[in-house]
Design a protein around this motif. Structure first.
Motif, PDB file in Angstrom:
ATOM      1  N   UNK A   1      60.185  47.069  34.267  1.00 31.76           N
ATOM      2  CA  UNK A   1      60.477  45.365  33.841  1.00 31.76           C
ATOM      3  C   UNK A   1      58.961  45.179  33.296  1.00 31.76           C
ATOM      4  N   UNK A   2      57.933  45.087  33.998  1.00 32.41           N
ATOM      5  CA  UNK A   2      56.366  44.851  32.983  1.00 32.41           C
ATOM      6  C   UNK A   2      56.210  45.399  31.744  1.00 32.41           C
ATOM      7  N   UNK A   3      57.006  46.056  30.689  1.00 32.68           N
ATOM      8  CA  UNK A   3      56.520  46.554  30.190  1.00 32.68           C
ATOM      9  C   UNK A   3      55.639  47.565  30.128  1.00 32.68           C
ATOM     10  N   UNK A   4      55.704  48.171  31.017  1.00 30.29           N
ATOM     11  CA  UNK A   4      54.301  49.595  31.296  1.00 30.29           C
ATOM     12  C   UNK A   4      55.364  51.146  31.625  1.00 30.29           C
ATOM     13  N   UNK A   5      54.918  52.548  30.339  1.00 24.12           N
ATOM     14  CA  UNK A   5      55.567  52.924  30.474  1.00 24.12           C
ATOM     15  C   UNK A   5      55.280  54.065  31.668  1.00 24.12           C
ATOM     16  N   UNK A   6      55.578  55.189  31.908  1.00 25.91           N
ATOM     17  CA  UNK A   6      56.321  55.690  33.064  1.00 25.91           C
ATOM     18  C   UNK A   6      55.556  56.169  33.888  1.00 25.91           C
ATOM     19  N   UNK A   7      53.998  56.485  33.283  1.00 24.08           N
ATOM     20  CA  UNK A   7      53.097  57.012  33.150  1.00 24.08           C
ATOM     21  C   UNK A   7      51.546  56.313  32.680  1.00 24.08           C
ATOM     22  N   UNK A   8      51.200  54.877  32.813  1.00 25.88           N
ATOM     23  CA  UNK A   8      50.572  54.573  31.821  1.00 25.88           C
ATOM     24  C   UNK A   8      50.351  53.338  32.125  1.00 25.88           C
ATOM     25  N   UNK A   9      49.526  52.251  31.282  1.00 26.83           N
ATOM     26  CA  UNK A   9      49.044  51.236  30.828  1.00 26.83           C
ATOM     27  C   UNK A   9      50.349  49.940  30.286  1.00 26.83           C
ATOM     28  N   UNK A  10      50.797  48.795  30.697  1.00 20.76           N
ATOM     29  CA  UNK A  10      51.914  48.472  29.407  1.00 20.76           C
ATOM     30  C   UNK A  10      50.521  48.919  27.620  1.00 20.76           C
ATOM     31  N   UNK A  11      51.533  48.644  26.866  1.00 24.60           N
ATOM     32  CA  UNK A  11      51.531  49.094  25.563  1.00 24.60           C
ATOM     33  C   UNK A  11      50.741  47.757  24.797  1.00 24.60           C
ATOM     34  N   UNK A  12      49.538  48.265  23.835  1.00 22.66           N
ATOM     35  CA  UNK A  12      49.812  47.405  23.344  1.00 22.66           C
ATOM     36  C   UNK A  12      50.980  45.685  22.469  1.00 22.66           C
ATOM     37  N   UNK A  13      50.778  45.170  22.176  1.00 23.33           N
ATOM     38  CA  UNK A  13      52.228  44.591  21.799  1.00 23.33           C
ATOM     39  C   UNK A  13      52.442  44.694  20.434  1.00 23.33           C
ATOM     40  N   UNK A  14      50.754  45.246  19.612  1.00 22.79           N
ATOM     41  CA  UNK A  14      51.240  46.009  17.910  1.00 22.79           C
ATOM     42  C   UNK A  14      52.207  46.807  18.032  1.00 22.79           C
ATOM     43  N   UNK A  15      52.551  47.715  18.827  1.00 20.33           N
ATOM     44  CA  UNK A  15      52.947  48.636  18.892  1.00 20.33           C
ATOM     45  C   UNK A  15      54.311  48.640  19.019  1.00 20.33           C
ATOM     46  N   UNK A  16      55.026  47.429  18.475  1.00 21.46           N
ATOM     47  CA  UNK A  16      56.426  47.043  19.170  1.00 21.46           C
ATOM     48  C   UNK A  16      56.709  46.268  17.769  1.00 21.46           C
ATOM     49  N   UNK A  17      57.707  47.183  17.178  1.00 18.90           N
ATOM     50  CA  UNK A  17      58.663  46.053  16.245  1.00 18.90           C
ATOM     51  C   UNK A  17      59.832  45.733  16.561  1.00 18.90           C
ATOM     52  N   UNK A  18      60.496  44.662  15.905  1.00 20.52           N
ATOM     53  CA  UNK A  18      61.971  43.993  16.174  1.00 20.52           C
ATOM     54  C   UNK A  18      62.652  45.351  15.803  1.00 20.52           C
ATOM     55  N   UNK A  19      63.832  45.104  16.826  1.00 19.08           N
ATOM     56  CA  UNK A  19      64.723  45.985  17.471  1.00 19.08           C
ATOM     57  C   UNK A  19      65.569  45.627  16.211  1.00 19.08           C
ATOM     58  N   UNK A  20      66.223  46.938  16.445  1.00 15.00           N
ATOM     59  CA  UNK A  20      68.065  46.660  15.120  1.00 15.00           C
ATOM     60  C   UNK A  20      68.816  46.874  15.757  1.00 15.00           C
ATOM     61  N   UNK A  21      69.014  45.700  14.793  1.00 22.18           N
ATOM     62  CA  UNK A  21      70.881  45.450  16.069  1.00 22.18           C
ATOM     63  C   UNK A  21      71.555  46.382  15.936  1.00 22.18           C
ATOM     64  N   UNK A  22      72.457  46.326  16.677  1.00 22.84           N
ATOM     65  CA  UNK A  22      73.725  46.891  17.480  1.00 22.84           C
ATOM     66  C   UNK A  22      74.929  47.049  16.861  1.00 22.84           C
ATOM     67  N   UNK A  23      75.592  48.464  16.207  1.00 20.36           N
ATOM     68  CA  UNK A  23      76.651  48.449  15.348  1.00 20.36           C
ATOM     69  C   UNK A  23      77.505  48.062  15.471  1.00 20.36           C
ATOM     70  N   UNK A  24      77.898  47.881  16.681  1.00 21.07           N
ATOM     71  CA  UNK A  24      79.066  47.147  17.456  1.00 21.07           C
ATOM     72  C   UNK A  24      78.561  45.344  16.748  1.00 21.07           C
TER      73      UNK A  24
END
Length: 502
Positions: free
Chosen positions: A119-142
């Motif tokens: 819920x805090x944006x951290x991966x299962x086994x490590x620290x929270x990733x850098x914000x630069x690693x994120x890209x805009x989510x693709x829209x859902x087809x529906x």
């Protein structure tokens, strides 16, 4: 007359919306997912709140009624019956046999690499990733398709059919069930389902709603004006291409190897899986808020889906303990505020549940014909009609029906789908739904002859005289244009041209 200042006293009554009342109103329009998020946040802020299964504390949460009202049930367990399958279940086992025709197309696993985050944006086994690693989510087809179908289709009945078609697309964007199955499920005419399917097959991305690779490619070639008889024969024999049986393919298509290679180059520019350009993560099936199923006496049993309703209790034992140890007025005020907020939340959640059930029961009562016989019996129903019957304000009904779903023997429906426009009856009888009026207008136009092309005024007169539908000429024109039917002048010209060609 001289002007001079003076003091006056006036007495008036007005309704003031307190913050808690405004919050209660907002709770009505939240979906069950949004509601659970809200409750989770309150549990973190308020030490006196806890989940119902969190302990044996003495609480003052509202008690459930000892006996459900007649025709309704508050049982925790519900038999699901014949509900529509979710899209991911229907898509299981769907296979295209010519994927090697497009060897340069990446697979689904390459398209959507995802890592699991807490819920805090951290991966299962490590620290929270850098914000630069994120890209805009693709829209859902529906979501992408629903926005388009709402603009293409005019009637709630057609939109309901389109929603079913969208729900039954697999990840590639192919329709995974036959139109006849949807017609049977909705109690609709097969011709109506096929008409909606034909309309939505023009949606972006081109190729969605196809039922096979052949149809998907044909739709895209038709848009490019390249679907000639030779190309059609190639599509009819794609299995030979998949088997790399080029001699047999050339004989079947009737052209040489050079022509075949040119056509294959065209095919490789097409997208055999148009749905993959969108978010293809795990399909989240819509969870109903209310279950509707036939009762033993021929009535309908209406049950809240208690599995999705948050259950919170007020821990009075803890409140009594910490109040005794409070050292100053600030701490006591904080605890008093927490108790007041906790009491408000438990009562608001109970009131929200009862309001949803009350509105759902009235919708089922008024749409009994649809549930029994199908879309042709969808009654005209407005927010005002429901609000007056259950003695609530229209805005309350509007909020309750937002993002709420009914699971019925005919499938899963959003509550708002049942609200349609009503057309008054000229003889004082039962009103007519807008969908039924559109259907009758189309029937009249389809049956007209060249010598008797009906104007909008004439159609309005016929509807009033022969079928008791009191509709204005401008309403006929609006409905006709909404169905993409040209005016009487253009129709007369078209019929003359067809007669001359014939």
């Amino acid at each position: 007359m001289a002007l001079s200042p003076r003091l006056e006293f006036r007495q008036a009554q007005s309704l003031t919306l307190t913050p808690q009342l405004m919050q209660s109103i907002r709770l009505l329009q939240l979906s069950h997912l949004e509601l659970n998020d809200f409750v989770d946040a309150e549990l973190l802020r308020n030490p006196l709140l806890e989940r119902e299964d969190g302990g044996d504390a003495d609480t003052d949460a509202p008690e459930a009624p000892e006996r459900a009202p007649e025709g309704q049930s508050y049982e925790d367990t519900v038999e699901h019956g014949d509900r529509i399958q979710s899209a991911d279940t229907i898509a299981d086992g769907y296979d295209t046999s010519v994927e090697n025709v497009f060897p340069d197309q990446p697979g689904q696993d390459q398209l959507n690499p995802q890592s699991r985050l807490d819920r805090n944006g951290a991966s299962e086994g490590g620290e929270a990733p850098d914000i630069d690693q994120f890209v805009a989510a693709r829209p859902r087809l529906s979501d992408h398709l629903e926005n388009q179908t709402n603009m293409i289709l005019r009637t709630p009945a057609d939109r309901l059919i389109a929603r079913y078609l969208i729900d039954n697309l697999n990840e590639a964007g192919y329709l995974a069930v036959e139109p006849q199955a949807i017609a049977d499920q909705l109690g609709a005419e097969l011709a109506d389902v096929e008409a909606v399917l034909q309309a939505v097959q023009g949606c972006d991305p081109l190729g969605v709603f196809a039922r096979s690779v052949k149809e998907c490619l044909a739709m895209q070639l038709r848009e490019k004006d390249r679907l000639d008889p030779i190309m059609m024969r190639l599509l009819d024999n794609l299995e030979m291409l998949a088997d790399h049986n080029m001699p047999a393919l050339m004989r079947a298509v009737g052209c040489d190897r050079e022509d075949i290679n040119e056509m294959l180059a065209e095919l490789r520019q097409l997208d055999p899986k148009p749905g993959r350009a969108f978010d293809v993560g795990p399909v989240e099936a819509v969870v109903p808020d209310v279950f509707v199923r036939p009762g033993p006496a021929g009535d309908w049993q209406i049950e809240l889906n208690t599995e999705v309703l948050p259950k919170v209790l007020v821990n009075r034992v803890y409140y009594a303990t910490v109040t005794k140890k409070a050292r100053d007025s600030g701490e006591k005020a904080f605890l008093s505020d927490c108790l007041q907020t906790a009491n408000w939340l438990t009562k608001s959640l109970d009131q929200r549940a009862q309001t949803i059930l009350k509105v759902a029961a009235e919708i089922v009562r008024q749409q009994d014909g649809f549930l029994l016989h199908g879309i042709a019996h969808l009654r005209p129903m407005t927010l005002k009609m429901v609000a007056e019957t259950i003695e609530m304000h229209e805005s309350t009904v509007s909020r309750v029906t937002s993002n709420k779903y009914l699971s019925t023997p005919r499938g899963l429906f959003e509550m708002k789908y049942f609200f349609t426009t009503a057309i008054a009856s000229s003889d004082g009888g039962v009103d007519h739904s807008a969908e039924a009026v559109r259907h009758r207008i189309r029937q009249l136009i389809d049956a007209e002859a060249l010598s008797d092309v009906l104007s909008d005024d004439t159609i309005a007169e016929v509807l009033k005289r022969e079928q008791g539908i009191d509709v204005a000429r401008r309403t006929v024109a609006k409905y006709r244009e909404g169905m993409n039917i040209p005016s009487s002048v253009i129709r007369r010209r078209q019929k003359k041209n067809l007669e001359q060609v014939g």
